[in-house]
Design an enzyme around this catalytic site. Structure first.
Site, PDB file in Angstrom:
ATOM      1  N   THR A 103       1.030  -1.251  -0.046  1.00 30.81           N
ATOM      2  CA  THR A 103      -0.140   0.003   0.151  1.00 30.81           C
ATOM      3  C   THR A 103       0.768   1.279  -0.065  1.00 30.81           C
ATOM      4  O   THR A 103       1.908   1.189   0.939  1.00 30.81           O
ATOM      5  CB  THR A 103      -0.893  -0.004   1.110  1.00 30.81           C
ATOM      6  N   GLU A 104       0.507   2.185  -0.936  1.00 28.01           N
ATOM      7  CA  GLU A 104       1.153   3.515  -1.093  1.00 28.01           C
ATOM      8  C   GLU A 104       2.657   3.279  -1.199  1.00 28.01           C
ATOM      9  O   GLU A 104       3.327   4.160  -0.629  1.00 28.01           O
ATOM     10  CB  GLU A 104       1.037   4.492   0.192  1.00 28.01           C
ATOM     11  N   LEU A 105       3.023   2.156  -1.746  1.00 20.68           N
ATOM     12  CA  LEU A 105       4.551   2.087  -1.970  1.00 20.68           C
ATOM     13  C   LEU A 105       5.245   2.106  -0.552  1.00 20.68           C
ATOM     14  O   LEU A 105       6.627   2.407  -0.581  1.00 20.68           O
ATOM     15  CB  LEU A 105       5.195   2.813  -3.043  1.00 20.68           C
TER      16      LEU A 105
END
Lengths: 419, 398
Positions: free
Chosen positions: B145-147
């Site tokens: 998630t979200e890198l």
């Protein structure tokens, strides 16, 4: 009478107090011309709003005895000057109905202070056209208007007495850091007045101390509440899980929301199941919300914006204790509203209402330890809670506006005999 | 040889209602179905459907030389199924071409890894099952998630069977190194690391319509020359961005679709260039170095850290109080409770509470479902209070 807000278009206790007092006075047979700044719409629209304001009491007798006069203005009692400018531009944008010309057109002021001036110019016209025996002004924004009206009456050859009614002083609102300009208006109004009404002994002392007013011309008329049986029978499921402690008021320094949070923190350390509901908005809202999270009780403090009408009663009824944590409260009508809803109250000693209430707990606002102890004593002791709830309800039924209106009429008679 | 690797993030949260103190204990409709349907349909109309059509078209026109990858969150797929099944079908058609790769991620677009590795693994497994059920697909590459990335996340993903992982090519981590090569993740045995080329990615995602930018107007041939310039000192260019860039963040009238329509041809004009999906990158290139990322890096804001979701105490209180409930929620064996609890983990809820109103704050404001960060905190706290009351009533199985 010069006022600046009236239910349902009120943002705080002042409008409620004006409504209560005028109702009581009308019942005593006093004829009132109530001058009110308006907020929205065109004049036709305002007649609707006036009507809805009048609708509060269906008795014709009362209806006849109060008349409203509306001045185009967006005065609100709790606005600062920058906040006023914001409000004005908001109204400019949101309603196309009213066009507020630039200040250069000299009709409407561009900030709060010129707005007050404008209000007093309108007062001049009203004072020229209407008949009245006494001028009664509610709080500082209306004082210039009242003074103008008195001068006009003098030009008409009448010595009309001026009464300035102090619901709150600049010292209360700013926690002791008054704006000089506002202070000056307040002071001038009180000095020029024939009599000054304060809503408490507490406020009387403030105006003697800070405004140098002669104690002889100060007259105390406590606020009150017109009792109505609440129609709310709602059961709140949250109460099966949590005891609820309520704060209800503007989120401003005067109301002590930060002190309330400190109390909440202390109580949470002792009883983790208590929840705190904070109702109201104001310039400290964001700060208080963030602070609740900073204190590690972000999951225990539940917030709500300013509530209206029945929702206020619902909030009181949801609560096990109502806490008024104000650091300076000239009167403080909310404890009476809480008691009306059978909710026990713990109130700050720095308030006018604490002078007249018996069935409540009274503590210095800054004494977090004692506040905590008192609140927990109610939460953890059902018998005590019920006692306060039942006796409080009985007590509040007696604290009605007729009592206060009587006192006010007494003063009117006294003044009229002199003039 | 330069391989252009596109990866598009597709996500929509279940936005909450303004759940008030009076709603607590009354109803459990925490999420604003009407608003979520409305937004999903709007974004589908402006972005997902036309962009999918375009990508499909480009794949056909280039005889499969154009390739892309997507990461679709479980919650956006659920909403497609519920509100707009046409969009799901169009993604399925894309996957069927064989030119589209799907990445694995957490089902609920959550930061579970930071709070509970158990929950993290469960959400990855749920996503894996969703990929199989809807697309008959088994992802090989993981994107958190979200890198959000560090060595430990690469290690966990490898243990769960993934061969590659995606991260932000943040300057403060890479130092002198270039994102235009394949790397190996530290701590893991053989985990390949693909790093986002944030300059070229953001040229499309953020700067495309910025008239003050020196690169404006950005045309496909201009962008292709920038790609060509990498030839000789890099072999992959990872263009990672939100799919909503097309038509939603950059409106259609900016010319974003037109840009994309011509981009494959312009890039393929140079015979040294091609398009690859993340798995193909892993299969084609050898890692040039090992990258050590101890601290968390993300793709958000200028800080590339967690501050978009976890910088103020409203955010940290909300998220930690939420994860505190994990054990109880799971022991209740109540499916609805579990689903609600998980939907609350979606990062967007914490993003709405962000108060850094500087450069990136503008972006936050644009994407905020509430007027004030404080309003979303208030709603979240009220919902959490109700959720806990449900938990207290629920039976506990051990």
């Amino acid at each position: 009478m010069f006022g600046w807000e009236f239910p349902p278009f009120n943002s705080g206790g002042l409008g409620v107090a004006c409504q209560g007092l005028t109702r009581g006075l009308a019942r005593q047979g006093t004829e009132i011309l109530f001058v009110l700044p308006k907020i929205y719409g065109t004049l036709e629209g305002d007649y609707m709003q006036i009507l809805s304001a009048e609708k509060y009491d269906k008795e014709n007798k009362e209806k006849k005895r109060i008349r409203f006069k509306i001045v185009d203005s967006i005065l609100k009692p709790y606005l600062t000057s920058p906040a006023y400018i914001r409000e004005r531009s908001r109204i400019d944008q949101s309603t196309h109905k009213i066009q507020i010309p630039d200040a250069s057109e000299d009709l409407y002021g561009s900030d709060l202070f010129s707005e007050i001036k404008r209000y007093s110019i309108h007062a001049k016209n009203i004072a020229l056209l209407e008949d009245f025996d006494i001028i009664h002004c509610h709080d500082w924004l209306t004082f210039p208007a009242g003074i103008t009206a008195k001068k006009i009456a003098e030009l008409r050859g009448l010595n009309t007495p001026l009464i300035t009614h102090i619901h709150a002083t600049e010292f209360d609102r700013t926690a002791g850091h008054p704006n000089q300009y506002i202070y000056d208006i307040e002071r001038e109004g009180m000095h020029l007045a024939d009599y000054v009404i304060t809503v408490s002994e507490y406020t009387k002392n403030i105006i003697i101390k800070h405004y140098g007013i002669d104690p002889e011309k100060i007259y105390i008329v406590h606020n009150a509440i017109d009792f109505e049986e609440s129609r709310i029978s709602e059961q709140f499921k949250i109460k099966d899980h949590h005891k609820i402690v309520l704060f209800l008021g503007r989120m401003t320094i005067q109301k002590g929301p930060d002190h309330f949070l400190r109390i909440a923190k202390r109580i949470s350390e002792i009883d983790d199941s208590v929840r705190f509901v904070m109702v109201g908005s104001g310039d400290m809202s964001n700060q208080i919300i963030e602070e609740s999270a900073n204190l590690g009780i972000g999951d225990k403090v539940l917030f709500s914006d300013f509530l209206n009408g029945e929702d206020v009663d619902r909030a009181y009824r949801m609560a096990d204790v109502y806490v008024m944590s104000s650091i300076s409260e000239p009167f403080g009508i909310t404890p009476l509203e809480a008691m009306k809803n059978s909710t026990p109250v713990v109130i700050s000693k720095q308030s006018g209402v604490s002078e007249i209430l018996k069935n409540c707990l009274i503590v210095d606002f800054w004494d977090v330890d004692l506040m905590t102890t008192k609140i927990l004593s109610i939460l953890h002791n059902p018998e005590f809670r019920n006692h306060l709830s039942e006796e409080g309800l009985k007590e509040v039924k007696l604290l009605n506006w007729d009592r206060s209106a009587n006192k006010c009429v007494e003063l009117y008679k006294k003044v009229l005999m002199r003039c | 040889m330069v391989s252009v690797c596109f990866y598009f993030q597709v996500h929509q949260p279940y936005r909450m209602k303004r759940y008030s103190i009076f709603d607590i204990g009354k109803h459990t409709n925490y999420f604003d179905d009407d608003k979520n349907r409305e937004i999903l349909n709007k974004v589908s109309r402006k972005c997902y459907l036309p962009a999918n059509d375009l990508i499909l078209d480009l794949i056909h026109k280039t005889d499969g030389k154009f390739k892309v990858s997507y990461s679709l969150t479980g919650v956006v797929l659920d909403q497609f199924e519920e509100y707009n099944p046409k969009v799901l079908e169009s993604f399925q058609r894309l996957v069927d071409t064989g030119c589209v790769e799907l990445l694995e991620e957490t089902y609920y677009h959550s930061l579970a890894k930071l709070y509970s590795e158990k929950e993290f693994r469960e959400q990855v497994r749920l996503h894996k099952k969703k990929m199989k059920d809807l697309f008959g697909y088994k992802p090989r590459v993981f994107r958190n998630t979200e890198l959000v990335y560090n060595n430990r996340i690469a290690y966990l993903a490898e243990k769960m069977g993934y061969e590659g992982i995606i991260a932000e090519g943040a300057d403060h981590i890479l130092g002198w190194r270039s994102p235009n090569f394949l790397y190996k993740a530290k701590m893991a045995e053989n985990m390949k690391l693909l790093l986002k080329n944030y300059r070229l990615s953001d040229d499309i995602a953020f700067r495309f319509s910025e008239k003050g930018w020196e690169g404006w107007p950005l045309t496909a041939d201009k962008f292709a020359t920038w790609i060509n310039a990498v030839n000789g000192n890099g072999n992959i260019i990872n263009l990672f961005m939100d799919y909503e860039t097309f038509g939603e963040h950059q409106w259609e009238d900016t010319g974003i679709f037109n840009f994309m329509r011509h981009l494959p041809d312009e890039i393929l004009k140079n015979p040294d260039n091609d398009f690859k999906t993340p798995s193909e990158v892993i299969d084609s290139y050898e890692p040039v170095d090992e990258v050590d990322m101890r601290d968390i890096v993300s793709w958000a804001d200028v800080e590339r850290d967690l501050s978009a979701w976890l910088s103020n105490s409203m955010q940290t209180t909300s998220i930690s109080k939420l994860y505190e409930l994990e054990d109880k929620v799971k022991k209740s064996r109540d499916k609805n409770l579990l689903a609600d609890w998980r939907k609350l983990q979606t990062t967007d809820h914490f993003y709405y509470m962000c108060t850094k109103w500087f450069n990136d704050g503008d972006v936050h404001k644009y994407f905020n479902a509430y007027d004030r960060p404080h309003d979303s905190f208030i709603a979240f706290t009220n919902v959490l209070t109700d959720l806990k009351m449900r938990l207290n009533k629920a039976p506990i199985y051990c």
